[in-house]
Design a protein around this motif. Structure first.
Motif, PDB file in Angstrom:
ATOM      1  N   MET A 335       0.918  -0.830  -0.001  1.00  0.00           N
ATOM      2  CA  MET A 335      -0.198   0.105  -0.121  1.00  0.00           C
ATOM      3  C   MET A 335       0.856   1.329   0.011  1.00  0.00           C
ATOM      4  SD  MET A 335      -3.560  -0.953   2.292  1.00  0.00           S
ATOM      5  CE  MET A 335      -2.880  -2.393   3.634  1.00  0.00           C
ATOM      6  N   LEU A 336       1.804   1.218   1.102  1.00  0.00           N
ATOM      7  CA  LEU A 336       2.903   2.791   0.825  1.00  0.00           C
ATOM      8  C   LEU A 336       2.966   2.877  -1.099  1.00  0.00           C
ATOM      9  CD1 LEU A 336       4.587   2.073   4.084  1.00  0.00           C
ATOM     10  CD2 LEU A 336       2.749   3.858   3.943  1.00  0.00           C
ATOM     11  N   TYR A 337       3.505   1.316  -1.248  1.00  0.00           N
ATOM     12  CA  TYR A 337       4.804   1.754  -1.916  1.00  0.00           C
ATOM     13  C   TYR A 337       3.518   2.634  -3.269  1.00  0.00           C
ATOM     14  CZ  TYR A 337       6.532   0.398  -6.715  1.00  0.00           C
ATOM     15  OH  TYR A 337       6.733   1.110  -7.578  1.00  0.00           O
ATOM     16  N   ILE A 338       2.373   1.900  -3.629  1.00  0.00           N
ATOM     17  CA  ILE A 338       1.676   2.652  -4.319  1.00  0.00           C
ATOM     18  C   ILE A 338       1.106   3.978  -4.183  1.00  0.00           C
ATOM     19  CG2 ILE A 338      -1.002   2.566  -5.397  1.00  0.00           C
ATOM     20  CD1 ILE A 338      -0.492  -0.524  -5.117  1.00  0.00           C
ATOM     21  N   ILE A 339       0.761   4.105  -2.774  1.00  0.00           N
ATOM     22  CA  ILE A 339      -0.081   5.780  -2.264  1.00  0.00           C
ATOM     23  C   ILE A 339       1.760   6.444  -2.741  1.00  0.00           C
ATOM     24  CG2 ILE A 339       0.548   7.354  -0.567  1.00  0.00           C
ATOM     25  CD1 ILE A 339      -0.640   5.123   0.855  1.00  0.00           C
ATOM     26  N   PHE A 340       3.476   5.668  -2.209  1.00  0.00           N
ATOM     27  CA  PHE A 340       3.845   6.940  -2.576  1.00  0.00           C
ATOM     28  C   PHE A 340       4.427   6.950  -4.100  1.00  0.00           C
ATOM     29  CE2 PHE A 340       6.951   5.035   1.332  1.00  0.00           C
ATOM     30  CZ  PHE A 340       5.637   5.948   2.203  1.00  0.00           C
ATOM     31  N   SER A 341       4.368   6.324  -4.727  1.00  0.00           N
ATOM     32  CA  SER A 341       4.349   6.640  -6.298  1.00  0.00           C
ATOM     33  C   SER A 341       3.442   7.270  -7.108  1.00  0.00           C
ATOM     34  CB  SER A 341       5.308   4.874  -6.709  1.00  0.00           C
ATOM     35  OG  SER A 341       4.089   3.909  -6.711  1.00  0.00           O
ATOM     36  N   TYR A 342       2.441   7.429  -6.427  1.00  0.00           N
ATOM     37  CA  TYR A 342       1.304   8.587  -6.766  1.00  0.00           C
ATOM     38  C   TYR A 342       1.914   9.870  -6.140  1.00  0.00           C
ATOM     39  CZ  TYR A 342      -1.692   5.395  -9.315  1.00  0.00           C
ATOM     40  OH  TYR A 342      -2.424   4.590 -11.004  1.00  0.00           O
ATOM     41  N   LYS A 343       2.178  10.181  -5.303  1.00  0.00           N
ATOM     42  CA  LYS A 343       2.276  11.350  -4.516  1.00  0.00           C
ATOM     43  C   LYS A 343       3.498  11.780  -3.950  1.00  0.00           C
ATOM     44  CE  LYS A 343      -1.512  13.141  -2.886  1.00  0.00           C
ATOM     45  NZ  LYS A 343      -2.977  14.375  -2.623  1.00  0.00           N
ATOM     46  N   TRP A 344       3.970  10.716  -3.695  1.00  0.00           N
ATOM     47  CA  TRP A 344       5.691  10.809  -3.001  1.00  0.00           C
ATOM     48  C   TRP A 344       6.791   9.819  -3.396  1.00  0.00           C
ATOM     49  CZ3 TRP A 344       1.808  10.715   1.178  1.00  0.00           C
ATOM     50  CH2 TRP A 344       1.093  11.467   1.476  1.00  0.00           C
ATOM     51  N   GLN A 345       6.670  10.453  -5.120  1.00  0.00           N
ATOM     52  CA  GLN A 345       8.160   9.465  -6.056  1.00  0.00           C
ATOM     53  C   GLN A 345       9.138   9.433  -5.041  1.00  0.00           C
ATOM     54  OE1 GLN A 345       8.364   8.947  -9.752  1.00  0.00           O
ATOM     55  NE2 GLN A 345       5.973   8.605  -9.640  1.00  0.00           N
ATOM     56  N   TYR A 346       9.649  10.610  -4.121  1.00  0.00           N
ATOM     57  CA  TYR A 346      10.780  11.132  -3.824  1.00  0.00           C
ATOM     58  C   TYR A 346      11.248   9.928  -3.161  1.00  0.00           C
ATOM     59  CZ  TYR A 346       9.153  13.472   0.156  1.00  0.00           C
ATOM     60  OH  TYR A 346       8.385  14.730   0.728  1.00  0.00           O
ATOM     61  N   ILE A 347       9.511   9.391  -2.186  1.00  0.00           N
ATOM     62  CA  ILE A 347      10.484   8.503  -1.011  1.00  0.00           C
ATOM     63  C   ILE A 347      10.495   7.266  -1.547  1.00  0.00           C
ATOM     64  CG2 ILE A 347       9.296   7.524   0.609  1.00  0.00           C
ATOM     65  CD1 ILE A 347       7.173   9.509   1.681  1.00  0.00           C
ATOM     66  N   LEU A 348      11.072   6.909  -2.462  1.00  0.00           N
ATOM     67  CA  LEU A 348      11.073   5.621  -3.462  1.00  0.00           C
ATOM     68  C   LEU A 348      12.746   5.836  -3.332  1.00  0.00           C
ATOM     69  CD1 LEU A 348       8.586   4.928  -6.031  1.00  0.00           C
ATOM     70  CD2 LEU A 348       8.777   4.261  -3.559  1.00  0.00           C
ATOM     71  N   PHE A 349      12.861   7.243  -3.157  1.00  0.00           N
ATOM     72  CA  PHE A 349      14.713   6.948  -3.280  1.00  0.00           C
ATOM     73  C   PHE A 349      14.994   7.116  -2.323  1.00  0.00           C
ATOM     74  CE2 PHE A 349      13.212   8.274  -7.171  1.00  0.00           C
ATOM     75  CZ  PHE A 349      14.183   7.161  -7.989  1.00  0.00           C
TER      76      PHE A 349
END
Lengths: 438, 330
Positions: A335-349
């Motif tokens: 769930m976090l991954y989907i939320i982050f990749s829509y809203k806060w892509q920078y978190i994925l790094f």
């Protein structure tokens, strides 16, 4: 060591070993085909590099999966000849379909792995898609055969013999759908998170590497979706078990006494002597709801199951808790991954996110192993639920423990070699692929 | 319906002997070869061995679905040799793949090669021993005879050992013949030519020994053989093909070589099938297990046949495609 114990341990080890490779064999072709498709559409070298790097790992795992699967097809008879004598004609059908699917899979994989320079790009891609489809299908067929052991149908048991055999009914037994969905999703969750985890771990050393980033992304798309769907499928499975195998559910939940309503027990150590669970968290009424969709429903406890038909409690309960715990973490990660990749892509790094994904590497596979422990140990003392006992199915050859020791030694050796080999493979990735260098 | 299933079972057995046999045989050939041959062998079998191996899985599945009693009886009494076949299968497949994909050429490469060669030898040996036990008729299901009589003596004897030697030579011979067109250089081709002739000689010798050993163990294989016209024809075909194959080995024509050895292996397996048909397992007390007294009910056979038919429709074109991509386009 008693022969029955040795046979059960050997079967558990062989299944537990093979299942890792089957999960990889079901999932990786789909991931590779997806990555290759991105390359075909965009022409970006990094997608091709990821596909090629993965395909080498898959070749290794697939080979071990093929041989460990062969071992199982023999062990069904070597360890449980009485079972196969009766069950062969009933559940042979899913196995024959599985054989077909696996055949197609093996051929298509040969084409995919070695046909890079010999085929048109799209023909090559299609061979990958065929591997994926047939891999998933062969998994579903095998699970259908196992589902029959939990929910036997398609025959009448008269005087210790199966009569009026209907293989179609046996294959599409009541449990096949819920078990197949649960297992297929589990394979995708476990493999995708393991792949993403390894690449995330490598990213921690160099967070701008596009190769590993694209690898994590391709894997997590599948992992996240499957991990979010898995609890729904788990609920479907649990409701089925509650109805079909109340003893198994009681063991999973360590519910010693039939209760109305029944509370959910989280964690804890079942205490058979005092018929209670030590150190557990109790949530009132929740089990009634989870098992029957009604907060006031009665849930059958072990007291309603005849003593000689009760499964052990300790192992299924702990394994079940472990599976649910791992599954919950992974569903959350999805769930976090989907939320982050829509809203806060920078978190994925971010370092903490990559650390978290690296930490999830083994969780899916732990859940798979635990889940199989639940379903297999929870079915005991039966090999065919309600029809044939495990102890009546075991081979009459004395000294089965030597087979078990031999197979254990072989699998330990293989595991050791595989770990070394994969580490070496991973080390060479930056040398082989331009996109993995920086 | 039953006849068709038996035919498919026989066919998958022939194809496993020919194709799977060639892959195991390649490992045996490697014992007599060096670095250059290792490369050719790897290139030749890497794309196809898993698909070839599935013919065995298919035969096992047909056996346990269609003839569950044969499958469960065999796995009970021949537990030990079958377990050793499995160990061979595990190590051959994994060691081959590990060697192929491992990036290092150091010590581990040598270990993998050793495992690959050893397991390529062990598997056909114990497969032959298992088949020998099915032919010889020392198998018993009477638990009171004791461990040795029930689980060991049916397969631990001169006849079964010779059967193992025969299978091993046959596999090596098939591999040597198949490898001739795979080699790129003349020097290497000549090596396989020599090996093909030698392994052919050892196959013929051990084939004759099989009959002698059977008499020695008190099983009158010769008279059974003479009673079966199909077996006699098969043997004639096998014998007639010897000079033909020797000629093609000399001219190194890939297509003719592959076709003639394919025919020869088919004839060998057919000959064996015919000698004891419809018996699958000869049993000591005379209650032999045949295709007719062990088969599953009709409902199962029908479903099995449907699965096999659909399977063959999918698999045969795919298989031809695989071999066209990797074996014809050279």
């Amino acid at each position: 060591m008693e022969d029955l114990v040795a046979a059960r341990l050997q079967m558990a080890l062989s299944l537990g070993f093979h299942i890792i490779f089957s999960c990889i064999g079901m999932t990786m072709p789909v991931l590779m085909a997806f990555s290759e498709w991105r390359w075909l559409r965009t022409g970006k070298q990094v997608y091709l590099d990821v596909t090629k790097a993965w395909s080498k790992g898959v070749a290794i795992f697939f080979a071990v999966g093929a041989v460990s699967g062969t071992v199982l097809s023999f062990e069904l008879g070597l360890l449980w000849p009485e079972f196969m004598k009766h069950a062969g004609a009933i559940i042979g059908m899913p196995f024959s379909w599985e054989g077909t699917a696996f055949f197609v899979e093996a051929i298509a994989l040969g084409v995919f792995l070695y046909g890079w320079n010999r085929l048109n790009k799209w023909v090559h891609w299609i061979s990958g898609v065929v591997v994926g489809i047939s891999g998933v299908l062969s998994g579903i067929f095998v699970v259908a055969a196992n589902a029959w052991m939990n929910s036997p149908s398609g025959f009448d048991w008269v005087d210790g013999k199966a009569v009026n055999i209907d293989p179609v009914k046996a294959m599409f037994n009541d449990a096949w759908l819920s078990q197949s969905i649960h297992m297929t999703l589990a394979a995708f969750v476990a493999t995708s998170f393991a792949v993403a985890g390894v690449h995330a771990f490598l990213l921690l050393k160099n967070r701008t590497n596009t190769f590993h980033h694209e690898a994590v992304r391709s894997a997590l798309i599948f992992g996240a979706v499957a991990a979010i769907l898995q609890p729904i499928s788990g609920d479907f499975s649990a409701k089925f078990v509650a109805k079909n195998q109340p003893g198994k559910l009681a063991a999973m939940e360590a519910l010693y006494k039939t209760s109305k309503p029944a509370g959910l027990v989280i964690g804890g150590i079942p205490n058979d002597k005092e018929q209670k669970v030590d150190y557990a968290i109790h949530i009132p009424k929740l089990l009634s709801y989870l098992a029957h969709g009604d907060f006031t429903a009665e849930v059958t406890g072990l007291d309603k199951i005849p003593k000689d038909e009760q499964p052990p409690v300790l192992v299924p309960h702990i394994a079940f808790q472990l599976m649910v715990a791992c599954g919950t973490v992974l569903a959350l990660a999805g769930m976090l991954y989907i939320i982050f990749s829509y809203k806060w892509q920078y978190i994925l790094f971010k370092r903490w996110w990559l650390t978290f994904i690296a930490f999830t590497t083994p969780l899916g596979f732990i859940a798979v192993e635990a889940g199989w422990t639940v379903t297999e140990v929870g079915r005991q003392p039966w090999i065919i639920f309600g029809v044939m006992r495990t102890k009546d199915a075991v081979s009459s050859m004395p000294g089965l423990q030597y087979s078990f020791f031999l197979i254990t030694g072989v699998y330990i050796l293989l595991t050791f070699i595989l770990i070394r080999l994969m580490r070496r493979q991973i080390k060479t990735v930056p040398e082989l692929y331009e996109s993995a260098k920086s | 319906m039953l006849a068709l299933i038996i035919l498919i079972l026989g066919t998958s057995f022939v194809l496993y002997t020919l194709l799977g046999g060639a892959d195991f045989g390649a490992g045996i050939i490697e014992i007599f070869a060096g670095k250059r041959e290792e490369k050719t062998i790897t290139r030749a079998i890497a794309p196809v061995w898993e698909a070839n191996h599935v013919w065995l899985i298919l035969a096992v599945v047909i056996l346990f679905t269609g003839f569950p009693l044969v499958y469960s009886s065999l796995s009970l009494v021949l537990h030990i040799p079958l377990m050793l076949v499995l160990i061979g299968i595990i190590f051959r497949g994994s060691a081959f793949t590990f060697r192929h994909y491992d990036v290092s050429y150091g010590r581990s490469h040598r270990y993998y090669t050793f495992l690959f060669k050893a397991s390529s030898f062990i598997t056909p040996m114990f497969l032959g021993i298992t088949l020998g036990a099915m032919i010889l008729g020392r198998i018993t299901f009477n638990q009171s005879v004791g461990f040795y009589e029930m689980f060991v003596s049916p397969w631990l004897n001169v006849f079964c050992f010779i059967m193992g030697v025969f299978s091993t030579s046959l596999f090596a011979y098939i591999a040597a013949v198949f490898l001739i067109p795979e080699a790129h250089e003349d020097k290497e081709k000549n090596k396989y030519t020599r090996l093909a002739r030698n392994t052919m000689a050892s196959t013929i010798t051990s084939g004759i020994l099989v009959f002698i050993a059977a008499q020695w163990e008190g099983h009158n294989l010769v008279s059974d053989f003479l009673k079966s016209p199909i077996s006699i024809i098969s043997l004639a075909v096998v014998a007639l093909l010897v000079p033909v194959i020797l000629h093609f080995i000399h001219t190194k024509k890939a297509v003719y070589l592959r076709a003639s050895i394919g025919l020869q292996v088919t004839a060998i397996v057919t000959g064996w099938f015919a000698i004891q048909y419809p018996v699958v397992i000869n049993v000591k007390d005379g209650h032999h297990l045949t295709f007719f007294n062990t088969h599953a009910p009709d409902a199962t056979l029908k479903q099995l046949l449907i699965a096999l038919m659909v399977g063959l429709v999918l698999v045969i074109p795919a298989f031809i495609f695989l071999f066209r991509v990797f074996k014809v386009k050279e």
